[in-house]
Structures are given as structure tokens and as C-alpha cells.
Design an enzyme around this catalytic site. Structure first.
Site, short mmCIF file in Angstrom:
data_model
loop_
_atom_site.label_atom_id
_atom_site.label_comp_id
_atom_site.label_asym_id
_atom_site.label_seq_id
_atom_site.Cartn_x
_atom_site.Cartn_y
_atom_site.Cartn_z
N PRO A 2 0.81 -1.22 0.00
CA PRO A 2 0.00 0.00 0.00
C PRO A 2 0.85 1.27 0.00
O PRO A 2 1.69 1.46 0.88
CB PRO A 2 -0.81 -0.13 1.29
CG PRO A 2 -0.02 -1.04 2.16
CD PRO A 2 0.65 -2.00 1.22
N GLU A 3 0.64 2.09 -1.00
CA GLU A 3 1.28 3.40 -1.07
C GLU A 3 0.17 4.44 -1.11
O GLU A 3 -0.99 4.12 -0.84
CB GLU A 3 2.22 3.46 -2.27
CG GLU A 3 3.34 2.40 -2.17
CD GLU A 3 4.34 2.44 -3.32
OE1 GLU A 3 4.47 3.50 -3.96
OE2 GLU A 3 5.00 1.42 -3.57
N LYS A 60 1.21 7.55 3.76
CA LYS A 60 0.68 6.19 3.77
C LYS A 60 -0.01 5.85 5.08
O LYS A 60 -0.13 4.70 5.47
CB LYS A 60 1.82 5.20 3.47
CG LYS A 60 2.41 5.38 2.07
CD LYS A 60 3.48 4.36 1.74
CE LYS A 60 4.81 4.76 2.28
NZ LYS A 60 5.89 3.82 1.85
#
Length: 409
Positions: A2-3, A60
Site C-alpha cells: 500500500p502506497e 501512507k
């Protein structure tokens, strides 16, 4: 992993479906590695009965703003993900929980049942995420240590160019630094550098203004496009390097050009050598390093060849030594023992004959040449079978013969 686009997609899903809803029930996992600094029971009691006012994000990280503090904050790590039952939220390979899996998932760290019947869960398969309960998430680490958000607080071109000129580190390393820009991770960094045609190891301060402007533009475009498609990787443009990042060396291509893999910023990095070239001092240093590596390989090969030759020479020398030893032994044999030494090398049948001849000579010397009767008796006794043990004993012909001659005289 996940970015910024993936976390933003999760934030928008919560904003669209959960804001304004009261938390009816909460379940918090007993996992102190992920749930940081608060017990599951205290965390649960801080959520139940509260209303979700907003969903916020920086870089993030995401947090839920409730009608009163403290607020649950989620640092997604490698595999953190938000799921809302019955609502499509973006999925990414390492964190995906199948629709057929149990609900809530066994990987759920925080589960919330809302008043309207919706159920929300934060999951983490590999336990690298961190979940905290904070009164003001932006005032404490990790959020307080972040640089400007790449989407919400973009630098101007001039600000971006000026900040790059002060950084004497590889540009890929700089992009991964969350205190420089928040939200860019490994895949986004590779993508924007590919599209801007900048080598990942190029020193940031050495980039010309044109490259700085191109990189600034690509960061904006890549992030906006990823968010536009809901961070669904299947909908990202087919000519992005993203789709070939996880292929093997030699099998990875983009637009017909070969992709190479190196390490930059401590991370595996995909780039296209034909388009992303080092320049200036970086190019010179890279050439020198390549030359050193080539020299090392040549030296290593030469050493291996010399070792092989030494092994062959060693065998030859060893054989020569054995030959010389054998010659030396033969050259230094004591006189009078030649026949015995020769006899030892002969088969056993000839050993009996040799012993008979030697003992016969002793008897002749001991009793005189004219004593024929004694000679006959001696030779006759020898012809009888001699026990094997007796044959194995060493005789001392020279010493015995001298004593017997003295007696005879």
C-alpha cells in the site's frame, strides 16, 4: 504494497460509506506488535458509541476522526488493508482477503460494526502495520515527521527543484524518504523515474532543471492516474513499468525495451537502461566501478586457472617424489641382502626355494666342504615341510655364520 493511492482509495471508501455512522460494536485483536500502546479492552471502549466524523490521510497513514478523541490511527505497513463488508475496496496482492474467507478475517486487527449494518475491518497479514489510539495523530510520530503529502500538499516546480539541488544522494533513495515527500513508495518511485527517464542512482543534486521539471510532472500524473482508477492495478496503463516489476531478469520488458533490476535505497529497483542513463560524475563512477568489477572477475578466473595448474603440478611432483624415494631405497640397500629383498617381492613358492639356498650355504660353511654326509642330512631336513611360522621369522645369516666358523676352527 500500500502506497499513497491504495491508502487514499481506502480513505475514500470509508468517507463514502461510514462517515456519520455510530460504532455499535468493536473487536480489537490481542496483538501488541500491531496494536501499539493500548490494551484491546481500552481500545474497544474508546470506539464503541462514538460517531465517525471524517476519514483523514497523510502519506501512507490514515486515521478516523471521531466525535471525540482519542482517534484510531492506521499505519498500513506492508500488508495493511481496509475492508468494508459488501463494499468494493481496492485490493493489492500481498494484503488481499478473499470474499470466500471467514468474516471478519482471521487477520483482522480492528473490527467495527456500524449502526447502519455495515462492518469495517482493518487487516494485516504480515503484522508490519501499526494501529494506535491518539488524541492528535498529526502532532506525534510518525505523522509529525512526514514531509508534504505528494497529493494534498504538492511542492511547486521551483520548490521541488531547489530541494533536489540540496540532496547529494541517489534520487530513488530521496523519493523513498517520507520526510522529503510523504506517500511515495517503491512502485511509484520506479514508475515516475522511468517516465521521467532518470536513472535511479543519479545523484539528486546533479539533475538538470529539465529533469527536475519532468520528475515533478510525472509524480503528479502517476499518483492522480492511480487514484482515478481506484488504485486497481489492472486498470493502470499497459505501458507502465509497473506491470513488469515482478518479472524475472531477462523476461521483463516494457514497450519492447529490456528492464534491469538493481538495488537502490535498499529496495529492489526496476529501470530501463536504454532510457534511464547515468550522467556526469555518476556515469564516470559507474564506469570505474564496472571496470573494477571486470578486473576482479578476470583476476578471479586467473587465480582459478592457476589453482588448476598447481593441482596438476602437485600431482606430477608427488609422482616424482615417489619415484625418487623408490630409487633411493634401491640405491642404499645393504650388501648381501639383495637376494632376500628380491625374495620378499617374489611369490611365496619362490620364498621356500630362497630360504633353502641360504640355509644350505650356511651349513656348507659351518661343517666344511668335505663333510658330505652332514650336507646330505642338512639338505634332507630342509626339503621337509617347514612350518609357516618358522618361515616368517627373519634369519640372521651373516652373524650366525661368523659364530659357526669360529666353532669350526
Amino acid at each position: 504494497m500500500p502506497e499513497l493511492p491504495e491508502v487514499e482509495a481506502a480513505r475514500r471508501a470509508v468517507e463514502d460509506h461510514c462517515v456519520g455512522q455510530k460504532i455499535k460494536r468493536a473487536v480489537v485483536a490481542d496483538d501488541p506488535k500491531v496494536i501499539e500502546g493500548v490494551s484491546p479492552s481500552d481500545f474497544r471502549s474508546s470506539l464503541e458509541g462514538k460517531t465517525i466524523v471524517a476519514a483523514k490521510r497523510k502519506g501512507k497513514n490514515m486515521w478516523l476522526q471521531l466525535d471525540s478523541p482519542p482517534f484510531p490511527s492506521f499505519q498500513f505497513g506492508m500488508t495493511g488493508a481496509i475492508y468494508i463488508k459488501g463494499v468494493a475496496v481496492t485490493k493489492y496482492k500481498r494484503s488481499a482477503v478473499k470474499d470466500t474467507d471467514e468474516w471478519p478475517s482471521k487477520y483482522s486487527k480492528v473490527f467495527m460494526e456500524l449502526e447502519n449494518g455495515l462492518e469495517l475491518s482493518f487487516t494485516d497479514k504480515r503484522r508490519f502495520a501499526r494501529v494506535r489510539l491518539l488524541n492528535d495523530p498529526t502532532s506525534v510520530p510518525p505523522l509529525s515527521e512526514l514531509g508534504p503529502d505528494a497529493l494534498l500538499e504538492p511542492m511547486t516546480i521551483d520548490e521541488f527543484t531547489e530541494s533536489l539541488t540540496k540532496k547529494k544522494i541517489a534520487v530513488k533513495t530521496l523519493l523513498l524518504d517520507q520526510s522529503f515527500i510523504a506517500g511515495i513508495g517503491n512502485w511509484i518511485a520506479d514508475e515516475v523515474l522511468y517516465q521521467a527517464k532518470i536513472h535511479p542512482l543519479q545523484t539528486a543534486s546533479s539533475l538538470p532543471k529539465e529533469s527536475c521539471a519532468a520528475l515533478h510532472k510525472c509524480i503528479k500524473e502517476v499518483i492522480e492516474k492511480a487514484i482515478e482508477v481506484g488504485a486497481d492495478s489492472n486498470q493502470l496503463p499497459s505501458n507502465w513499468i509497473f506491470h513488469s516489476r515482478e518479472k524475472k531478469q531477462g523476461e521483463a520488458f516494457v514497450d519492447g525495451k529490456r528492464i534491469d533490476f538493481i538495488t537502490a535505497g535498499g529496495r529492489t529497483t526496476a529501470y530501463v537502461p536504454d532510457l534511464q542513463k547515468l550522467s556526469g560524475a555518476n556515469a564516470v563512477n559507474a564506469a570505474d566501478e564496472k571496470g573494477k568489477q571486470t578486473s576482479k572477475r578476470k583476476k578471479h578466473r586467473k587465480e582459478e586457472e592457476e589453482d588448476d595448474n598447481d593441482d596438476d603440478s602437485g600431482v606430477a611432483i608427488e609422482e616424482d617424489k615417489l619415484t625418487e624415494t623408490a630409487k633411493s631405497k634401491n640405491a642404499h640397500k645393504p650388501r648381501g641382502q639383495g637376494r632376500k629383498s628380491s625374495a620378499r617381492r617374489k611369490p611365496k613358492e619362490s620364498d621356500d626355494e630362497s630360504d633353502e639356498a641360504d640355509i644350505g650355504e650356511e651349513d656348507e660353511n659351518a661343517y666344511g666342504n668335505d663333510n658330505n654326509e652332514q650336507k646330505k642330512r642338512t639338505r634332507g631336513a630342509i626339503k621337509k615341510k617347514v612350518p609357516e611360522k618358522a618361515l616368517s621369522k627373519k634369519t640372521e645369516p651373516a652373524r650366525n655364520s661368523q659364530k659357526q666358523r669360529k666353532r669350526a676352527k
